[in-house]
Write a protein that holds these residues in place. Sequence first.
Motif, short mmCIF file in Angstrom:
data_model
loop_
_atom_site.label_atom_id
_atom_site.label_comp_id
_atom_site.label_asym_id
_atom_site.label_seq_id
_atom_site.Cartn_x
_atom_site.Cartn_y
_atom_site.Cartn_z
N ALA A 76 12.61 11.81 18.08
CA ALA A 76 11.15 11.77 18.08
C ALA A 76 10.60 12.80 17.10
O ALA A 76 11.06 13.93 17.08
N VAL A 77 9.63 12.37 16.32
CA VAL A 77 8.90 13.28 15.43
C VAL A 77 7.53 13.49 16.06
O VAL A 77 6.86 12.54 16.46
N GLN A 78 7.15 14.76 16.18
CA GLN A 78 5.89 15.11 16.82
C GLN A 78 5.02 15.88 15.83
O GLN A 78 5.49 16.28 14.77
N ALA A 79 3.77 16.09 16.18
CA ALA A 79 2.83 16.76 15.28
C ALA A 79 3.31 18.16 14.88
O ALA A 79 3.11 18.58 13.75
N HIS A 80 3.94 18.86 15.82
CA HIS A 80 4.34 20.25 15.57
C HIS A 80 5.85 20.45 15.62
O HIS A 80 6.32 21.58 15.83
N GLY A 81 6.61 19.38 15.45
CA GLY A 81 8.05 19.51 15.48
C GLY A 81 8.75 18.19 15.72
O GLY A 81 8.22 17.14 15.39
#
Length: 145
Positions: free
Chosen positions: A89-94
Motif C-alpha cells: 500500500a502507498v499512502q500519503a505519508h509513506g
Amino acid sequence: MTDTAAQFRSNYPVVTDLVVQWGEMDALQHVNNVNYFRYFETVRIQYMMQTSLLQGKQGVGPVLAETECRYKRPVTFPDTLTLGCRVSAVQAHGFVQEYAIFSQAQQAITTLGSARIVVVDLSTGAKAALPDSVVAQIEAIEARR
C-alpha cells in the motif's frame, strides 16, 4: 530452483539470499526471534536503495513506524534464506511493506512480516508527504512482479 522457490521469487520484486549464521541460533537450536527483524531490515533497505528515499535529496527520509512478524516454521543452521519484499500500500505519508522468508532447506515460507514506513522532513522530524518521484519509483519496482 524448485517451482516453489521460483514462485516465491515471482511474488516479490526485491529478493536477496542470506546464509544463516551459527551465532543466530538460540538455546533451543533455532534462529532467535530478533534476527528475523534484522532479515526484514536487510531486504527493506535493499528495496529502498532502489528508490531515492534513502538519499535525502528531497529533504525527506523514511522512518520505521511499525513492524510485525509471524513465525510459521523454525529456521535452523545450516540454511540459506531467500528474503522477499514488496509494497502492499502507498499512502500519503509513506507506505506499507510486506516481507516473507523462504527456507531453501525446507522449501517453504517460514516467516511473514510487515512494516509501515512513514516519511519525515529531515530538517524538522515532522511527517511529510511521500514525494511523487518516490511513488513512481515504487510503482516501477512493483511492476517487476
